[in-house]
Design a protein around this motif. Structure first.
Motif, PDB file in Angstrom:
ATOM      1  N   ALA A  77      -3.033   3.250   2.933  1.00 50.19           N
ATOM      2  CA  ALA A  77      -4.309   2.884   2.323  1.00 50.19           C
ATOM      3  C   ALA A  77      -4.049   2.011   1.108  1.00 50.19           C
ATOM      4  O   ALA A  77      -2.924   1.953   0.593  1.00 50.19           O
TER       5      ALA A  77
ATOM      6  N   THR B  89      -7.257  11.276   0.459  1.00 51.90           N
ATOM      7  CA  THR B  89      -8.504  11.689   1.108  1.00 51.90           C
ATOM      8  C   THR B  89      -8.330  11.739   2.628  1.00 51.90           C
ATOM      9  O   THR B  89      -8.734  12.703   3.287  1.00 51.90           O
TER      10      THR B  89
ATOM     11  N   ALA C 181     -12.677   5.796   5.584  1.00 54.89           N
ATOM     12  CA  ALA C 181     -12.156   5.521   4.242  1.00 54.89           C
ATOM     13  C   ALA C 181     -11.681   4.083   4.055  1.00 54.89           C
ATOM     14  O   ALA C 181     -11.273   3.707   2.952  1.00 54.89           O
TER      15      ALA C 181
ATOM     16  N   TRP D 218       0.822  -1.205   0.000  1.00 55.11           N
ATOM     17  CA  TRP D 218       0.000   0.000   0.000  1.00 55.11           C
ATOM     18  C   TRP D 218       0.865   1.269   0.000  1.00 55.11           C
ATOM     19  O   TRP D 218       1.949   1.293   0.601  1.00 55.11           O
TER      20      TRP D 218
ATOM     21  N   ASP E 208      -4.942   2.408  -1.911  1.00 53.43           N
ATOM     22  CA  ASP E 208      -4.638   3.136  -3.139  1.00 53.43           C
ATOM     23  C   ASP E 208      -4.376   4.600  -2.810  1.00 53.43           C
ATOM     24  O   ASP E 208      -4.702   5.098  -1.725  1.00 53.43           O
TER      25      ASP E 208
ATOM     26  N   THR F 240      -7.363   7.156  -1.910  1.00 56.26           N
ATOM     27  CA  THR F 240      -7.882   6.963  -0.554  1.00 56.26           C
ATOM     28  C   THR F 240      -6.939   7.572   0.472  1.00 56.26           C
ATOM     29  O   THR F 240      -7.381   8.233   1.424  1.00 56.26           O
TER      30      THR F 240
ATOM     31  N   ALA G  48      -9.017   2.854   5.587  1.00 52.03           N
ATOM     32  CA  ALA G  48      -7.555   2.963   5.606  1.00 52.03           C
ATOM     33  C   ALA G  48      -7.074   2.801   7.044  1.00 52.03           C
ATOM     34  O   ALA G  48      -7.835   2.380   7.923  1.00 52.03           O
TER      35      ALA G  48
END
Length: 405
Positions: A283, A291, A252, A207, A285, A288, A254
């Motif tokens: 996270a 965010t 999210a 990640w 990706d 994400t 994450a």
């Protein structure tokens, strides 16, 4: 020497008797002991041992200059009071897999290497994967020279004290260019394999993740005489930010963690002038992760304004998503599934590894060994001996398959 005997010999090195965890920090006596262990294992097997310009250790069977070398290994250093398996499992398994390959009579038609990357955890100087980052050029010499530990000792000074020449630091493209494939075995840092009931799995990707420093600056004052309304206290703003990190990550899907904090002047009866917290966020990706970290910084600035304090946010390190070499990854899954009819689990991970850094220059892949508790970076980190043995067999199978391909 068996896996069990090697593991037993390595186990006490750098272990703290009070916590039961490991304090194998880069370029310390505990690190030196681990390096001596690695060298002894290499020489006992008739391998050529060398330490490269960046402090990474290599043990070679055959001449690496021939190119297309097959390399495995991991690291021996630890986080503060870390577990026994994170890193060392991959190094011990590498030597055990070599022993297994020799017992099978596998012809080594290409150079074979085992590596112990230096300062993977970043526990002393605050940056993970220093050895592999230097080798690939992801960490510049200038930036490496600026790294300091909590005592103000620079990385070059620490290396020199441990007997290594810091003037040699720098990218090592020639060495990396000799490697045809790198496979790292690692204990899983989570419970995905435990939930599926599999002893071994193949990594798909790492990640994206990073570390951010949040500096909340207020005004020191007397804790007993300063009215609440008159305070510029950075601690409430920091505390609200910690809670916001959990909230945004959960929203999210994450993870976000404030795991380290420093307070000034750090007195029981003093309002802090500075609260400095370090955020680790990861996270599946990039969007994400963006965010989560973007929403958290926005919230933190609102908390700072509400309490009359200033906030600086500095991104100290960042690693984008690492997709392991698809051909190599698929080859591992195919080799492990051959003759069994079983589908080998392929899973992503939120933990960073040297394999992830190396992937920018070398085809890399990873194997994970089941961790029944899911606990890592803790003395409770664990893998059963049966699963460790399964990991050695899987690594040997993979290496044999790649050698014969």
């Amino acid at each position: 020497m068996s896996f069990h005997s090697m593991w037993t010999e390595l186990l006490p090195l750098g272990r703290d008797s009070a916590s039961g965890g490991y304090r194998r920090y880069a370029w310390t006596p505990a690190d030196t002991d681990c390096r001596a262990w690695f060298r002894a294992q290499a020489l006992a097997r008739g391998l050529t041992h060398e330490t490269d310009r960046n402090g990474n250790q290599w043990a070679w069977l055959g001449d690496p200059a021939a190119g297309n070398a097959l390399v495995t290994g991991s690291h021996l250093d630890s986080v503060p009071d870390g577990g026994a398996f994170d890193g060392p499992l991959g190094v011990v398994s590498a030597f055990a897999a070599l022993d297994e390959l020799r017992s099978r009579g596998v012809p080594f038609t290409r150079p074979f290497g085992i590596v112990n990357f230096g300062d993977e955890e970043g526990a002393r100087f605050g940056l993970a994967c220093v050895g592999s980052r230097l080798a690939t050029g992801a960490l510049t010499v200038e930036a490496a020279h600026r790294l300091t530990d909590a005592e103000g000792i620079t990385l070059p000074r620490a290396m020199e004290a441990a007997g290594h020449d810091p003037d040699a630091l720098g990218p090592d493209p020639e060495r990396l260019g000799r490697i045809g494939a790198f496979v790292e075995l690692h204990v899983e840092q989570g419970r995905a394999l435990d939930l599926t009931g599999d002893a071994v799995g193949v990594a798909s990707a790492i990640w994206p993740h990073g570390r951010w420093r949040y500096d909340f600056r207020g005004e020191a004052n007397h804790a007993g005489t300063t009215r609440l309304a008159d305070r510029r206290d950075p601690m409430p703003a920091y505390a609200e930010t910690v809670l916001a990190a959990r909230r945004e990550a959960q929203r999210a899907g994450a993870v976000a963690t404030f795991g380290k904090v420093a307070v000034e002047p750090n007195g029981v009866n003093a309002i802090p002038s500075l609260v400095r917290g370090w955020l680790d966020s990861r996270a599946a990706d990039q969007p994400t992760l963006d965010t989560v970290t973007g929403a958290l910084e926005k919230a933190a600035r609102e908390y700072a304004d509400a309490h009359g304090v200033e906030l600086d946010v500095v991104r100290e390190s960042f690693t984008p998503v690492v997709e392991f070499d698809h051909g190599l990854r698929d080859a591992l899954a195919r080799i492990l599934g051959s003759g069994t009819g079983l589908t080998v689990p392929v899973l992503g991970t939120g933990a960073g590894h040297d394999a992830g850094i190396l992937s920018a220059a070398v085809p890399t892949a990873m194997l994970f060994v089941r961790n029944p508790t899911g606990v890592s970076h803790s003395p409770a980190e664990y893998a059963t001996e049966d699963d460790c043995t399964a990991g050695v067999t899987a690594l040997a199978d993979v290496l044999e398959g790649l050698i014969r391909t």
